[in-house]
Design a protein around this motif. Sequence first.
Motif, PDB file in Angstrom:
ATOM      1  N   ALA A 446       0.831  -1.213   0.000  1.00 32.60           N
ATOM      2  CA  ALA A 446       0.000   0.000   0.000  1.00 32.60           C
ATOM      3  C   ALA A 446       0.863   1.260   0.000  1.00 32.60           C
ATOM      4  N   ILE A 447       1.984   1.231   0.732  1.00 28.64           N
ATOM      5  CA  ILE A 447       2.889   2.384   0.743  1.00 28.64           C
ATOM      6  C   ILE A 447       3.488   2.606  -0.637  1.00 28.64           C
ATOM      7  N   VAL A 448       3.846   1.514  -1.321  1.00 26.13           N
ATOM      8  CA  VAL A 448       4.371   1.636  -2.684  1.00 26.13           C
ATOM      9  C   VAL A 448       3.314   2.262  -3.596  1.00 26.13           C
ATOM     10  N   ASP A 449       2.056   1.833  -3.460  1.00 27.64           N
ATOM     11  CA  ASP A 449       0.968   2.417  -4.270  1.00 27.64           C
ATOM     12  C   ASP A 449       0.827   3.910  -4.010  1.00 27.64           C
ATOM     13  N   ILE A 450       0.880   4.293  -2.722  1.00 30.11           N
ATOM     14  CA  ILE A 450       0.741   5.712  -2.371  1.00 30.11           C
ATOM     15  C   ILE A 450       1.910   6.512  -2.943  1.00 30.11           C
ATOM     16  N   ALA A 451       3.118   5.962  -2.799  1.00 27.79           N
ATOM     17  CA  ALA A 451       4.309   6.680  -3.265  1.00 27.79           C
ATOM     18  C   ALA A 451       4.305   6.864  -4.781  1.00 27.79           C
ATOM     19  N   GLU A 452       3.712   5.908  -5.498  1.00 30.17           N
ATOM     20  CA  GLU A 452       3.711   5.978  -6.965  1.00 30.17           C
ATOM     21  C   GLU A 452       2.467   6.642  -7.532  1.00 30.17           C
ATOM     22  N   SER A 453       1.530   7.030  -6.675  1.00 32.06           N
ATOM     23  CA  SER A 453       0.295   7.645  -7.160  1.00 32.06           C
ATOM     24  C   SER A 453       0.566   9.050  -7.682  1.00 32.06           C
ATOM     25  N   GLU A 454      -0.288   9.527  -8.545  1.00 28.53           N
ATOM     26  CA  GLU A 454      -0.115  10.840  -9.166  1.00 28.53           C
ATOM     27  C   GLU A 454      -0.237  11.974  -8.150  1.00 28.53           C
ATOM     28  N   GLU A 455      -1.059  11.765  -7.124  1.00 33.73           N
ATOM     29  CA  GLU A 455      -1.256  12.840  -6.144  1.00 33.73           C
ATOM     30  C   GLU A 455      -0.076  12.988  -5.203  1.00 33.73           C
ATOM     31  N   MET A 456       0.828  11.999  -5.201  1.00 30.71           N
ATOM     32  CA  MET A 456       1.980  12.051  -4.303  1.00 30.71           C
ATOM     33  C   MET A 456       3.075  12.927  -4.916  1.00 30.71           C
ATOM     34  N   LYS A 470      -4.470   7.302   5.131  1.00 26.83           N
ATOM     35  CA  LYS A 470      -4.455   6.841   3.739  1.00 26.83           C
ATOM     36  C   LYS A 470      -4.401   5.315   3.666  1.00 26.83           C
ATOM     37  N   LEU A 471      -3.590   4.729   4.528  1.00 28.28           N
ATOM     38  CA  LEU A 471      -3.471   3.266   4.534  1.00 28.28           C
ATOM     39  C   LEU A 471      -4.774   2.613   4.970  1.00 28.28           C
ATOM     40  N   SER A 472      -5.470   3.263   5.904  1.00 29.11           N
ATOM     41  CA  SER A 472      -6.721   2.694   6.413  1.00 29.11           C
ATOM     42  C   SER A 472      -7.800   2.610   5.336  1.00 29.11           C
ATOM     43  N   GLN A 473      -7.603   3.335   4.249  1.00 29.29           N
ATOM     44  CA  GLN A 473      -8.569   3.288   3.147  1.00 29.29           C
ATOM     45  C   GLN A 473      -8.361   2.073   2.244  1.00 29.29           C
ATOM     46  N   HIS A 474      -7.239   1.373   2.422  1.00 28.36           N
ATOM     47  CA  HIS A 474      -6.956   0.214   1.592  1.00 28.36           C
ATOM     48  C   HIS A 474      -7.672  -1.027   2.132  1.00 28.36           C
ATOM     49  N   LYS A 475      -7.950  -1.914   1.237  1.00 27.78           N
ATOM     50  CA  LYS A 475      -8.589  -3.178   1.597  1.00 27.78           C
ATOM     51  C   LYS A 475      -7.691  -3.943   2.569  1.00 27.78           C
ATOM     52  N   LEU A 513       8.677   8.376   2.163  1.00 34.37           N
ATOM     53  CA  LEU A 513       8.301   7.201   1.378  1.00 34.37           C
ATOM     54  C   LEU A 513       9.286   6.976   0.242  1.00 34.37           C
ATOM     55  N   GLN A 514      10.018   8.022  -0.125  1.00 38.93           N
ATOM     56  CA  GLN A 514      11.050   7.911  -1.155  1.00 38.93           C
ATOM     57  C   GLN A 514      12.403   8.215  -0.504  1.00 38.93           C
ATOM     58  N   PRO A 515      13.184   7.197  -0.111  1.00 36.35           N
ATOM     59  CA  PRO A 515      14.477   7.464   0.532  1.00 36.35           C
ATOM     60  C   PRO A 515      15.410   8.312  -0.331  1.00 36.35           C
ATOM     61  N   THR A 516      15.201   8.288  -1.649  1.00 36.49           N
ATOM     62  CA  THR A 516      16.067   9.075  -2.517  1.00 36.49           C
ATOM     63  C   THR A 516      15.964  10.561  -2.209  1.00 36.49           C
ATOM     64  N   PHE A 517      14.791  11.017  -1.759  1.00 31.61           N
ATOM     65  CA  PHE A 517      14.669  12.443  -1.461  1.00 31.61           C
ATOM     66  C   PHE A 517      15.496  12.823  -0.232  1.00 31.61           C
ATOM     67  N   LEU A 518      15.604  11.900   0.720  1.00 25.11           N
ATOM     68  CA  LEU A 518      16.456  12.154   1.883  1.00 25.11           C
ATOM     69  C   LEU A 518      17.889  12.402   1.416  1.00 25.11           C
ATOM     70  N   ILE A 519      18.336  11.617   0.451  1.00 29.37           N
ATOM     71  CA  ILE A 519      19.682  11.785  -0.091  1.00 29.37           C
ATOM     72  C   ILE A 519      19.775  13.110  -0.834  1.00 29.37           C
ATOM     73  N   THR A 520      18.690  13.484  -1.509  1.00 24.05           N
ATOM     74  CA  THR A 520      18.657  14.791  -2.170  1.00 24.05           C
ATOM     75  C   THR A 520      18.862  15.902  -1.147  1.00 24.05           C
ATOM     76  N   MET A 521      18.258  15.760   0.024  1.00 22.88           N
ATOM     77  CA  MET A 521      18.427  16.770   1.078  1.00 22.88           C
ATOM     78  C   MET A 521      19.882  16.837   1.539  1.00 22.88           C
ATOM     79  N   PHE A 522      20.504  15.678   1.717  1.00 26.26           N
ATOM     80  CA  PHE A 522      21.898  15.666   2.140  1.00 26.26           C
ATOM     81  C   PHE A 522      22.785  16.367   1.113  1.00 26.26           C
ATOM     82  N   LYS A 523      22.578  16.041  -0.157  1.00 33.15           N
ATOM     83  CA  LYS A 523      23.499  16.544  -1.170  1.00 33.15           C
ATOM     84  C   LYS A 523      23.252  18.014  -1.506  1.00 33.15           C
TER      85      LYS A 523
END
Length: 875
Positions: A446-456, A470-475, A513-523
């Motif tokens: 469900a987290i992967v779905d949220i992270a890849e959704s257009e609204e994210m 958001k997770l509570s809305q999932h089946k 939800l995207q660890p790559t952004f944390l790295i973006t913050m560091f760099k």
Amino acid sequence: MAQPGACQEQEDGLREVSLSTQRLRVLPPAVLSNPMLESLDVDRNKLRTVTGISKLCNLKKLILSKNEIVDFPNEIQSLVCLERLELNQNQIRVIPEGIFSHLPRLKHLRLNNNRLCALPRDLAACQGSLQYLNISNNLFRTFPLPVLQLAHLQELHVQNNALRQLPKELFQRQSLKMFKANGNPLREPPSEVCAGGIQQIQNYFIQLQHGLGQEDKRVKTMFLGASLAGKSTICKSLKQGQSKLVPKEERTVGIEISEFQIEDFTFLFWDFAGQLEYYMTHHVFITPQALVILVINLHMYQTNDNTFKELVGFWINNLSMRVPNSVVLPVGTHVDCCQEEEIEEKRQDIMAKITAMLAERKSNLTHCINNLEGSEEPKLYVDQWERLKEMESCTLTILNLVAVNCTDHCDIKKLEATILEHVKNEELFPEVVRVLPPVYRQVEAAIVDIAESEEMADHGMMDLQYLLSKLSQHKHLASLGRELLQDILRYLHRIGLVVWYEEIKQLESTVFLQPTFLITMFKLLVRYRLVQQLESISVETLIGEHATIRDRANWVWTFKSKAMLCHQAVRALVKHQLCSEGMWDVFEEIMGNGPQRGRGKLFSLLEHFELCLEVRHMEALNPQASEFVPGKPWETTWSQGESWYLFPTYLNQTEEVSEVWGGDHPEDLHIRAYFSPEIPESFFQRFLVKACSFYSTHWVAKVTCLLVCNGKPLLIKENNQRAYSYLELRCRKPAGRTGFQFAWDFLVAVVLIIQKLAEEWPGLHVCVKTPCRTVGCPAEFIWPDMDGTSAMTREDVKTCGTCGHRFGTELLLPKVPSQLEKPPAQPPAHYYVTSYGTTTFGPSSIQVTRQVRTLPPPLAQGPTVIARLVLSPRS
């Protein structure tokens, strides 16, 4: 007639006997003939048997640790009063039945560091008394069932065995308060779950009852190597199943993360940039239990020591210190630029040099261990000895080098097959398979779905409570609670799928939800060619931050000369880089807003990982500051001075520190903290951040630092040569008892900061020594184990075994001279660092969260700009 006090002392001597480190091979008859004896300590001897121990029928405490016992002593069954038994660090393989059934009062049992693979069934006879059990560092492959019957067990240690599974019954009791199981190839529950503590393990088993466990085969794979070695090319070629060349201009900046599937194994690829500037952030993400692919450019590699050190040795050394049990697969690239015989010659040279490196490391550890064991008083070095023995048991596993042509599809498939073959080897990767409750996989999907959704948004940051909604809305997740979600997030954080720093107050409610952004913050601020980034800040960005081109030029000059940026410069730089990456919408959230806007997410991260230090320019004392009262909360007030940020990794000059210090004197108190195998990359820079946050008056440079406390300076210098790596600490020789007390307290506090930081490198050994004060004498005095609360020795004089000269102990080790002096009107301040951020002043203890201080008058009038800016960190 004996005095009453003397009689009492004599009686106590009959009840307690310590014969530690006496090289005993048999128990002395005088000890065995003492029926009043209640406590016997004979650890660190040469005992193989304890014949006659059964005579001590009143014995309550028996310490037989660190001897040469192979057969468990049967006579122990006669010690029916025994409450504490320690047989750790022997060579015991089997414990016979019929021993523990005669020990009904046993409360504390240590059997760690033996060769045990089972426990006797009659251990259950101690179920009414046993509270502590340590069986770590043995050979257990299955959990010993008698332990489950110990109804009053409060503390259990099973670390570093070969356990694959833990019984759920162990965690259904209320008595267990402490449980340690790290270092086992656990599948059920996984190590990442056990790291969360007893409550998370209990929740895990509760969830398993709701459905069958599901196997998860996941491997974190870290690509390391020098710049332009071909890491990104290999990473992307493996992911796409075909050769994929990465142009030089697209090389990795910081760290890139991607996911890849081979058969039923999921690989989480972490591609680390090779430039030295980025290594400051690598320690955050280099974790154990991962496959390390060390990429080496064979075309650039030459069969000499310098090239080996740069392209291979640097990485092997740092892996040995940071993750000493890792599996490393060397991969040679650019073979299309080499002759066939050249490839084989270089492959053999690399493997031979790596083998020699590891052998040298092992030999050095053995040498250190032998030195401590052969010292006159080995009992003074117990902690250091145990640490070295633990390091001796850890070593990198180096696989055979694979040479690949990144432009050849067949070579890429060959590398893929090699990786898969190694990962399937349970001896190499016993933890690759994890058993998870269905809800763990459901939340992850469900987290992967949220992270890849257009609204994210691209940054992937989400509030914890909003994520729960958001997770509570999932089946299947409608009943998901906050506590369970936090358990699952901890697990996903530890395997590297999401990032959640619940220990950082400013980030405890934010999930990446995207660890790559944390790295973006560091760099944004820790990156290659940062000066060029500063120079390229656009005019529009400058205007938006109320700055001018002239300001930008001043920022560049200050950064080049002092590695410092003002808050306005940081905002402009971060805004410039975020806009260039299309993420300007998160600027305020990253940088913060309002009067304390510097406390945004970016600086919370950078300060937590000791990558930068906030300092403030103070014009005067704060008249509104609250009064400090020992024992009461210390409420700090915020200064209105402009914030500056020091980035130690960019420091270069040393002249300012040397000028303020004024040169070394022969009479200085002088100690060294030696590092083996070497001082890790970025260690000194992180030490600067820690130390300067305690001592707000400071001067810093690339390899030197001057700390000031109560007007007294202390110099720290880094020397990082092969086989001669140390931090040197110096302070001026004090006068009188009070002066020595303060000087040694200051030195010990800094040493404790060094040792605390060194704990983050499990394969790193730190040994503190004091050089002999005779000019030209090479001898050094090794410091005993220290707890930071007491003098190390009672001796008033120390004699050098090399030159024969005698010195007052207070000149070599933490000690106050014995000659008396008129006591001062106020007691001296004692500084003991007990943990990062805590300092003890005399008998009381306070938690320092923020403090604002100005320069002491003797040193406040320094000749340089940095002396006037030294500033008080908000530590």
